[in-house]
Write a protein that holds these residues in place. Structure first.
Motif, mmCIF file in Angstrom:
data_model
loop_
_atom_site.group_PDB
_atom_site.id
_atom_site.type_symbol
_atom_site.label_atom_id
_atom_site.label_comp_id
_atom_site.label_asym_id
_atom_site.label_seq_id
_atom_site.Cartn_x
_atom_site.Cartn_y
_atom_site.Cartn_z
ATOM 1 N N ARG A 54 0.848 -1.185 0.000
ATOM 2 C CA ARG A 54 0.000 0.000 0.000
ATOM 3 C C ARG A 54 0.887 1.239 0.000
ATOM 4 N NH1 ARG A 54 -4.201 3.254 3.558
ATOM 5 N NH2 ARG A 54 -3.930 4.991 2.137
ATOM 6 N N GLN A 55 0.891 1.954 -1.108
ATOM 7 C CA GLN A 55 1.614 3.226 -1.158
ATOM 8 C C GLN A 55 0.604 4.329 -0.867
ATOM 9 O OE1 GLN A 55 3.258 3.033 -5.127
ATOM 10 N NE2 GLN A 55 4.983 1.781 -4.483
ATOM 11 N N LYS A 56 1.068 5.592 -0.872
ATOM 12 C CA LYS A 56 0.187 6.678 -0.439
ATOM 13 C C LYS A 56 -1.128 6.731 -1.239
ATOM 14 C CE LYS A 56 0.475 11.417 1.068
ATOM 15 N NZ LYS A 56 1.199 12.677 0.955
ATOM 16 N N PHE A 57 -1.006 6.692 -2.562
ATOM 17 C CA PHE A 57 -2.204 6.806 -3.398
ATOM 18 C C PHE A 57 -2.476 5.540 -4.204
ATOM 19 C CE2 PHE A 57 -0.314 11.118 -3.201
ATOM 20 C CZ PHE A 57 -1.316 11.714 -2.449
ATOM 21 N N THR A 58 -1.663 4.518 -4.002
ATOM 22 C CA THR A 58 -1.676 3.376 -4.927
ATOM 23 C C THR A 58 -1.575 2.037 -4.201
ATOM 24 O OG1 THR A 58 -0.335 4.819 -6.353
ATOM 25 C CG2 THR A 58 -0.553 2.551 -7.057
ATOM 26 N N LEU A 59 -2.301 1.052 -4.705
ATOM 27 C CA LEU A 59 -2.077 -0.343 -4.301
ATOM 28 C C LEU A 59 -1.260 -1.000 -5.400
ATOM 29 C CD1 LEU A 59 -5.720 -1.326 -3.276
ATOM 30 C CD2 LEU A 59 -3.801 -0.921 -1.716
ATOM 31 N N THR A 60 -0.279 -1.798 -5.021
ATOM 32 C CA THR A 60 0.589 -2.374 -6.056
ATOM 33 C C THR A 60 1.254 -3.655 -5.543
ATOM 34 O OG1 THR A 60 2.321 -1.795 -7.636
ATOM 35 C CG2 THR A 60 2.607 -0.946 -5.416
ATOM 36 N N ARG A 61 2.082 -4.269 -6.390
ATOM 37 C CA ARG A 61 2.849 -5.472 -6.036
ATOM 38 C C ARG A 61 1.998 -6.579 -5.430
ATOM 39 N NH1 ARG A 61 7.523 -3.592 -7.149
ATOM 40 N NH2 ARG A 61 8.053 -1.527 -6.435
ATOM 41 N N PHE A 62 1.025 -7.042 -6.176
ATOM 42 C CA PHE A 62 0.196 -8.139 -5.676
ATOM 43 C C PHE A 62 0.933 -9.473 -5.808
ATOM 44 C CE2 PHE A 62 -4.380 -6.403 -6.511
ATOM 45 C CZ PHE A 62 -4.087 -5.284 -5.749
ATOM 46 N N ALA A 63 0.801 -10.270 -4.765
ATOM 47 C CA ALA A 63 1.163 -11.696 -4.845
ATOM 48 C C ALA A 63 -0.046 -12.408 -4.273
ATOM 49 C CB ALA A 63 2.397 -11.981 -4.016
ATOM 50 N N TYR A 64 -0.434 -13.509 -4.879
ATOM 51 C CA TYR A 64 -1.659 -14.161 -4.415
ATOM 52 C C TYR A 64 -1.623 -15.636 -4.770
ATOM 53 C CZ TYR A 64 -2.451 -12.560 -9.188
ATOM 54 O OH TYR A 64 -2.272 -12.263 -10.521
ATOM 55 N N LYS A 65 -2.468 -16.360 -4.077
ATOM 56 C CA LYS A 65 -2.530 -17.789 -4.370
ATOM 57 C C LYS A 65 -3.904 -18.331 -3.974
ATOM 58 C CE LYS A 65 0.138 -21.989 -4.081
ATOM 59 N NZ LYS A 65 1.428 -22.573 -3.746
ATOM 60 N N THR A 66 -4.466 -19.174 -4.821
ATOM 61 C CA THR A 66 -5.662 -19.930 -4.457
ATOM 62 C C THR A 66 -5.166 -21.271 -3.961
ATOM 63 O OG1 THR A 66 -6.946 -18.832 -6.155
ATOM 64 C CG2 THR A 66 -7.814 -20.936 -5.345
ATOM 65 N N GLU A 67 -5.369 -21.530 -2.688
ATOM 66 C CA GLU A 67 -4.872 -22.809 -2.136
ATOM 67 C C GLU A 67 -5.876 -23.927 -2.375
ATOM 68 O OE1 GLU A 67 -4.134 -21.473 1.855
ATOM 69 O OE2 GLU A 67 -2.009 -21.134 1.417
#
Ligand SMILES: CC(C)(COP(=O)(O)OP(=O)(O)OC[C@H]1O[C@@H](n2cnc3c(N)ncnc32)[C@H](O)[C@@H]1OP(=O)(O)O)[C@@H](O)C(=O)NCCC(=O)NCCS
Length: 292
Positions: free
Chosen positions: A211-224
């Protein structure tokens, strides 16, 4: 000017401001404008493990002609920020810089290199093919505007993950990722946290983000467990409901990512595409080192 008259100097011998200046000059006519400033370049170097001692600036009689940077992680190198000033192109500088970086990696006993190139950037792609890089896939740069209202969050058991717990999940195996999205990039990033969800049908998964000031970024995700589209729709509905005012900017999502339909349904728009290219054979450690 011949190839022989080009001098390659370690980038660490220049100030950050000089590197910013040469980089921006090489990109004045770039397909996607990406100007840098000193703070952004410093963050880039830190996040992506760029090693300035092994990165190079090309000069000719004292004039800076171009730059190329080398990221270094276990058993792998990353080529980035390559550029030559427009009116000095097609004289061998790009090739000299690339050969120089590959030599630096070779001296460190690293024979596997990765890079990304914007789709349809023919000069760069031709240069990389010539040097033995091969295409491994296509990557998407996606953006979501907060003006798109998110749907109500899917009913789920949702648990927030603090940094340590989030990074522990990120460090587990998520398939071979482009450099920007590898675990190390998140380890190096600030303000990382996450979300773990269990849905009513028993599906389970998690999302980690910066979470940056105005931005969401760098997603990592997984469906287990369960269907990736359902899981992505669930974690995105929770996330965007929580951060109503933030823009989301995602780099280098693989086109074959099974979660993608949910991103499009949630209002994500493709900004542009990159081609991922590798050189050498993938080291076993890249597949195994982060196995959870
Ligand atoms: C890509 C870039 C670095 C090449 O630099 P350069 O100094 O012009 O490259 P060179 O003169 O060393 O050319 C080496 C090889 O690249 C390829 N190449 C370079 N320019 C090309 C062009 N306009 N069209 C097709 N192939 C080209 C050719 O294979 C060339 O070999 P050849 O001259 O024997 O045909 C330069 O065009 C540039 O800075 N572009 C903008 C920034 C950029 O795209 N960076 C890469 C981001 S991934």
């Amino acid at each position: 000017m011949t190839d022989n008259s080009i001098l390659l100097i370690p980038a660490s011998q220049f100030t950050i401001d000089q590197l910013v200046a040469i980089y921006n000059q090489t990109r004045v006519d770039y397909m996607v404008p990406m100007p840098m400033n000193a703070a952004r370049l410093e963050e880039y170097i830190r996040t992506y493990d760029v090693d300035l001692d092994h990165s190079l600036v090309a000069t000719h009689h004292g004039d800076m002609l171009g730059v190329a940077m080398l990221g270094l992680r276990a058993d792998r190198a990353w080529i980035t920020r390559l550029g030559v000033i427009p009116d000095t192109r097609r004289r061998g500088t790009g090739l000299a810089l690339m050969n120089g970086l590959l030599k630096q990696a070779e001296n460190l006993k690293i024979s596997f290199s990765m890079l990304e190139v914007i789709k349809n950037n023919v000069p760069a792609q031709q240069l990389f093919l010539k040097l033995g890089f091969y295409e491994v896939g296509e990557l998407l740069v996606l953006r979501r505007s907060p003006t798109v209202p998110p749907p109500d969050p899917i009913v789920a058991d949702a648990r927030r993950l603090q940094r340590a717990e989030a990074l522990d999940l990120v460090g587990r195996y998520r398939g071979t990722q482009p450099w920007t999205n590898q675990s190390e990039s998140l380890f190096n990033a600030q303000d990382v946290s996450g979300l773990r969800l269990t849905l009513a049908d028993g599906s389970e998964g998690w999302l980690v983000y910066q979470r940056q000031k105005f931005t969401l970024t760098r997603f990592a995700y997984k469906t287990e467990t369960g269907d990736p589209v359902t899981m992505a729709w669930a974690f995105l509905s929770h996330l965007h409901h929580h951060f109503l005012r933030l823009v989301t900017q995602l780099e280098n999502i693989q086109v074959i990512d099974p979660h993608l339909p949910a991103f499009y349904q949630m209002g994500y728009i493709e900004s542009f595409r990159r081609i991922e290219m590798w050189r050498g054979s993938v080291p076993g450690t890249l597949r195994l080192s982060s196995q959870g």
